[in-house]
Design a protein around this motif. Structure first.
Motif, mmCIF file in Angstrom:
data_model
loop_
_atom_site.group_PDB
_atom_site.id
_atom_site.type_symbol
_atom_site.label_atom_id
_atom_site.label_comp_id
_atom_site.label_asym_id
_atom_site.label_seq_id
_atom_site.Cartn_x
_atom_site.Cartn_y
_atom_site.Cartn_z
ATOM 1 N N THR A 374 18.348 1.260 19.505
ATOM 2 C CA THR A 374 18.993 -0.033 19.232
ATOM 3 C C THR A 374 19.384 -0.580 20.824
ATOM 4 O O THR A 374 19.491 -1.802 20.630
ATOM 5 N N ALA A 375 19.533 0.265 21.841
ATOM 6 C CA ALA A 375 19.928 -0.613 23.087
ATOM 7 C C ALA A 375 19.305 0.291 24.254
ATOM 8 O O ALA A 375 19.820 0.986 24.939
ATOM 9 N N PRO A 376 17.830 0.316 24.215
ATOM 10 C CA PRO A 376 17.110 1.048 25.285
ATOM 11 C C PRO A 376 17.264 0.622 26.448
ATOM 12 O O PRO A 376 17.142 1.434 27.431
ATOM 13 N N GLY A 377 17.917 -0.823 27.153
ATOM 14 C CA GLY A 377 18.057 -1.237 28.305
ATOM 15 C C GLY A 377 19.546 -1.095 28.589
ATOM 16 O O GLY A 377 19.747 -1.502 29.819
ATOM 17 N N TYR A 378 20.417 -0.555 27.630
ATOM 18 C CA TYR A 378 21.680 -0.672 27.944
ATOM 19 C C TYR A 378 22.264 0.667 27.915
ATOM 20 O O TYR A 378 23.106 1.115 28.772
ATOM 21 N N LEU A 379 21.829 1.637 27.045
ATOM 22 C CA LEU A 379 22.347 2.945 27.014
ATOM 23 C C LEU A 379 22.059 3.875 27.987
ATOM 24 O O LEU A 379 22.979 4.418 28.611
ATOM 25 N N PRO A 380 20.896 4.013 28.368
ATOM 26 C CA PRO A 380 20.517 5.023 29.498
ATOM 27 C C PRO A 380 21.393 4.789 30.991
ATOM 28 O O PRO A 380 21.706 5.881 31.227
ATOM 29 N N PRO A 381 21.224 3.790 31.327
ATOM 30 C CA PRO A 381 21.939 3.698 32.672
ATOM 31 C C PRO A 381 23.491 4.006 32.400
ATOM 32 O O PRO A 381 24.063 4.443 33.207
ATOM 33 N N LEU A 382 23.964 3.639 31.217
ATOM 34 C CA LEU A 382 25.362 3.573 31.107
ATOM 35 C C LEU A 382 25.604 5.206 30.911
ATOM 36 O O LEU A 382 26.611 5.707 31.540
ATOM 37 N N LEU A 383 24.883 6.177 30.358
ATOM 38 C CA LEU A 383 25.133 7.529 30.110
ATOM 39 C C LEU A 383 24.807 7.977 31.436
ATOM 40 O O LEU A 383 25.454 8.941 31.819
ATOM 41 N N ALA A 384 23.841 7.536 32.238
ATOM 42 C CA ALA A 384 23.663 8.039 33.557
ATOM 43 C C ALA A 384 24.913 7.846 34.654
ATOM 44 O O ALA A 384 24.945 8.702 35.595
#
Length: 440
Positions: A374-384
């Motif tokens: 649902t948020a492939p551009g938002y979630l990964p860097p947030l989790l990182a």
């Protein structure tokens, strides 16, 4: 089916990232614990920019059976090694989302009930903050108004809204206001970042000092949340203490800067003035005359637009002339002020919901709205940012707290302390100088 906490204390872990969120989390944990069960409360402070000092922790007055500071990945490791029935995430939205994905990745056989919410008035980033909290079993709303808004956001994006649970701010209380003969005290509740600019904060301080000089028999208090060098939920770039040192002619004898627990300060308050602090809700709960300043307009960035309809909007000119706002009872009821005596039952629904989850079948998998789909551009860097991979597992480059021993640990703590000091010095000393140079 017997409860997993039947006959024993409810084991609660509270993870907080600032002094105010620690206060909210610890007090919330005690209010949502079922009445027929005791509580064992373990506190964890998320290491970061706003990690509270010992003085700040003592001031908020929220206690735990144990309290320690750690990183987000070490908190996840703790949940894997220690058993808890309830976890309260008293964090910014991004940290909540990271912990939800991290806890989900642990694949615990008997995972804890996850509770989260907001420390005060929700006046900005409504959809962003809410969707970052989605996935918790219980998302607490501090009023009927907030509960309706929260459900509307979740339902509007097709997310499950059953987690939204109406409650109230956990730190309301104190005796109902009664004027005291011979006492006349005005308290201004300061906020770290509202207003933000040096000019606006200097203006507020000047008006407060002028109010003290205009009313020499009145005690005027500037209630501060932190001392220079300390941080709360928001960065305070221009501390009032520094600005007060430069007041022309010095401070009048009936003007003081004060710290301490807000409830204790309200015990001697006859008029509470603020731009948009949550302290206004505490004051209104006790029926203390309360003024929300309009000197800089009624605007969303200030948060005072939240008080439209409250009857509390006023300017310093009106207060100087003796004006006293009268709160609107209907507005106060919708906003969870509970000045009518209903506060005693404000957490009944939340307690019942937590008890139901504790006593019910095995909890389902955590399902946040934000995923890699649902948020492939938002979630990964947030989790990182919280040292987690997109699947919620710790990134391999992140060393754990338990891996650091002896001299390495001492050195790392020293470096971390120096880094914090440098950051705070940069915010409060260097940045303003650079900004002024840029204006030349």
């Amino acid at each position: 089916m017997p409860s997993r906490t039947s006959g024993q204390a409810v084991r609660v872990a509270v993870l907080a990232d600032s002094d105010t969120r620690w206060k909210w989390g610890a007090l919330t944990a005690r209010r949502i614990t079922p009445d027929d069960r005791s509580i064992e409360l373990s506190g964890f402070l998320l290491r970061g920019r706003a990690t509270p000092t010992a003085r700040q922790l003592a001031e908020v007055g929220a206690e735990a059976d144990a309290l320690r500071e750690l990183t987000g990945t070490d908190f996840l490791r703790t949940l894997r090694e220690e058993s808890y029935d309830v976890v309260v995430l008293a964090l910014v939205g991004g940290a909540v989302q990271a912990m939800l994905h991290g806890i989900s990745a642990l694949k615990l056989a008997d995972r804890p009930v996850i509770v989260t919410g907001y420390v005060g008035v929700v006046y900005e980033k409504l959809s962003d903050g809410l969707l970052l909290r989605h996935g918790a079993d219980v998302v607490l709303a501090n009023s009927r108004y907030d509960a309706q808004r929260f459900r509307t956001v979740y339902e509007g994006v097709g997310a499950d809204a059953s987690s939204v649970t109406e409650a109230a701010l956990p730190f309301l209380g104190g005796e109902r206001y009664v004027p005291e003969e011979g006492r006349d005290t005005v308290v201004f509740a300061a906020q770290p970042s509202v207003p933000a600019s040096r000019a606006d904060r200097t203006y507020l301080l000047r008006r407060l000092v002028e109010h003290a000089r205009l009313h020499p028999r009145r005690e005027v208090l500037l209630k501060l949340r932190s001392k220079p060098g300390e941080h709360t939920t928001h960065v305070e770039e221009f501390p009032y203490q520094r600005l007060a040192e430069k007041v022309p002619g010095g401070l009048p004898p009936n003007f003081r800067l004060v710290y301490g627990n807000m409830g204790e300060v309200l015990d001697r308050t006859d008029l509470l003035v603020t731009v948009s602090s949550t302290a206004a809700l505490e004051s209104l709960h006790r029926r203390i005359p309360t003024a929300i300043l309009t000197d800089f307009g009624v605007r969303e960035p200030l948060g005072n637009h939240h008080f439209i309809g409250s009857g509390c909007l006023a300017s310093w000119d009106q207060l100087d002339g003796g004006g006293r706002p009268r709160p609107d009872a209907v507005w106060a009821d919708r906003q969870g002020v509970a000045a009518d005596g209903s506060y005693a039952s404000a957490f009944d629904t939340a307690r019942a919901r937590v008890a139901e989850l504790l006593d019910g079948p095995e909890l389902p998998e955590i399902s946040p709205y934000y995923t890699a789909t649902t948020a492939p551009g938002y979630l990964p860097p947030l989790l990182a940012r919280y040292h987690l991979a997109v699947d919620g597992t710790p990134l391999p480059s992140r060393a754990s707290e338990s891996d650091v021993r002896g001299v390495r640990r001492v050195v790392r703590e020293a470096v971390r302390g120096a880094a914090r000091g440098a950051y705070r010095h940069g915010v409060q000393r260097v940045a303003p100088v650079i900004r002024r140079m840029g204006e030349l």
